[in-house]
Write a protein that holds these residues in place. Structure first.
Motif, PDB file in Angstrom:
ATOM      1  N   LYS A  17     -78.624 -12.469  11.075  1.00  0.00           N
ATOM      2  CA  LYS A  17     -78.922 -12.885  12.456  1.00  0.00           C
ATOM      3  C   LYS A  17     -78.693 -14.399  12.604  1.00  0.00           C
ATOM      4  N   ARG A  20     -75.021 -14.946  12.675  1.00  0.00           N
ATOM      5  CA  ARG A  20     -74.409 -14.406  13.899  1.00  0.00           C
ATOM      6  C   ARG A  20     -74.671 -15.317  15.084  1.00  0.00           C
ATOM      7  N   ILE A  21     -75.922 -15.738  15.198  1.00  0.00           N
ATOM      8  CA  ILE A  21     -76.284 -16.515  16.382  1.00  0.00           C
ATOM      9  C   ILE A  21     -75.756 -17.946  16.284  1.00  0.00           C
ATOM     10  N   ARG A  30     -69.569 -10.959  19.997  1.00  0.00           N
ATOM     11  CA  ARG A  30     -70.474 -10.121  19.198  1.00  0.00           C
ATOM     12  C   ARG A  30     -70.492  -8.745  19.849  1.00  0.00           C
ATOM     13  N   ARG A  44     -72.829  -6.368  21.976  1.00  0.00           N
ATOM     14  CA  ARG A  44     -73.909  -6.162  21.013  1.00  0.00           C
ATOM     15  C   ARG A  44     -75.237  -6.391  21.727  1.00  0.00           C
ATOM     16  N   GLU A  46     -78.552  -7.654  21.255  1.00  0.00           N
ATOM     17  CA  GLU A  46     -79.291  -8.432  20.244  1.00  0.00           C
ATOM     18  C   GLU A  46     -80.747  -7.976  20.123  1.00  0.00           C
ATOM     19  N   ASP A  50     -80.279  -3.386  14.388  1.00  0.00           N
ATOM     20  CA  ASP A  50     -78.983  -3.759  13.828  1.00  0.00           C
ATOM     21  C   ASP A  50     -78.187  -2.495  13.483  1.00  0.00           C
TER      22      ASP A  50
END
Ligand SMILES: N[C@@H](CCC(=O)N[C@@H](CS)C(=O)NCC(=O)O)C(=O)O
Length: 346
Positions: A17, A20-21, A30, A44, A46, A50
């Motif tokens: 995470k 990704r962020i 994403r 995606r 968030e 997941d």
């Protein structure tokens, strides 16, 4: 060398995470890829759970193309985190992303990168902590930080669909033959006997290593004192400096072009002896994925002349370009720059 079955249970959710962020600068990059929606158009969520697996990758990276095509061919659903690896963005130099790669068993098993060969295989150069692709399996708590291992992982997830047991040795020999080709050197460096790369690549790659070095330093210098990641950046600097010298040396460039030509000739010879519908089997295997992606890349870079005297190899290339997984994961993945060299493919 890490095997695809080695496990190392870690908290992949938190690590991923953060990467990704903070690394994927734009939320629209994403997405979720699934057999029903193999293009990056499904956002995606968030806030939701997941997906079991996620991939960090870049549209143009040949290693990412191999990984995407393998996962798509294996019928996998995965979280797609698209990084921009070109300067000045170099999202792959983000510290959270590098920390994720450093949590892979490969990072512990291999020595860190310290030289440049023009190829992208880990063998010979060592482990590069600042590159794509990276796969994460949240269920197994694994980080897989190499495209060859990701392809093997995709095969495992699909119960062996991409490597039929009877052809295992032949498939892996082709995978390794492709992995040994110096695709990176041919992308960054010009052919001293005539540069036929599309003009934006010729222009963009001229000082790319210098611009990468600048960005690696910037990210390294922003690390907190005593950060365990510092060595990863220092090793990357050594590699990029060696790469800069390599691609500006006509002898090195001529050598890798000759190596590529003999690799292509040898594959053409093996193909001419086959009695199967695909390269090593009547089934479509990792050998076809790796060669299909490689031939597409060599074509894009202006090296399709290498198989002028092998019309059956040109036919094989076309056969792979029609495979839906190769189209979705490599040729038609949004953002691949056009070029005269691939005008009749893309
Ligand atoms: N052994 C690795 C090599 C990965 C690699 O070299 N990735 C390249 C793109 S194909 C990359 O991310 N380059 C960006 C950079 O060096 O900054 C693999 O096969 O996954």
């Amino acid at each position: 060398m890490q095997t695809h079955s080695q496990t190392s249970k870690i908290d992949t959710h938190t690590l991923t995470k953060s990467a990704r962020i903070s690394a994927v600068g734009d939320a629209s990059r994403r997405t979720i890829i699934s057999p029903d929606a193999p293009t990056p158009t499904t956002p995606r969520d968030e806030a939701g759970p997941d997906p079991q697996i996620e991939l960090f990758h870049f549209v143009m990276s040949i290693c990412s193309q191999k990984s995407r095509v393998s996962l798509i061919e294996a019928g996998q659903t995965f979280g797609s985190n698209e990084l921009v690896i070109m300067p000045p963005l170099n999202e792959n130099y983000n510290a959270d992303y590098v920390a994720l790669r450093m949590a892979s068993p490969l990072a512990r098993a291999e020595s860190m990168v310290s030289s440049y060969s023009g190829a992208t295989g880990t063998t010979g150069e060592g482990f590069d902590p600042l590159v794509v692709p990276t796969l994460v399996d949240h269920d197994k708590g694994e980080v897989v930080a190499d495209s060859r291992l990701i392809a093997l992982y995709a095969n495992d997830l699909s119960d062996g669909k991409l490597i039929p047991d009877a052809e295992k040795a032949a498939v892996m020999a082709e995978v390794d033959a492709v992995d040994a080709l110096p695709h990176a050197g041919l992308f960054y460096g010009a052919n001293p006997d005539g540069d036929h790369r599309p003009p934006p690549i010729q222009a963009g790659m001229k000082d790319a290593h210098l611009r990468k070095i600048e960005q690696v330093k910037k990210h390294r210098d922003a690390l907190p004192d005593g950060s365990p990641l510092r060595q990863a950046y220092d090793q990357k600097l050594i590699k990029e400096d060696a790469g800069r010298k390599f691609i500006h040396d006509p002898v090195s460039m001529k050598n890798i072009i000759a190596t590529t030509k003999s690799g292509v000739d040898a594959f053409a010879k093996r193909l001419s002896n086959r009695s199967t519908s695909w390269s090593v089997s009547n089934d479509f295997t990792l050998a076809d994925i790796f060669w299909g992606v490689s031939l597409f890349r060599l074509t894009y870079l202006g090296y399709a002349w290498m198989w002028n005297e092998h019309p059956h190899l040109a036919e094989f290339a076309k056969q792979t370009y029609a495979r839906p997984s190769l189209r979705a994961g490599a040729i038609d993945w949004p953002g691949h720059p056009p070029g005269d060299t691939i005008a009749d493919i893309i």
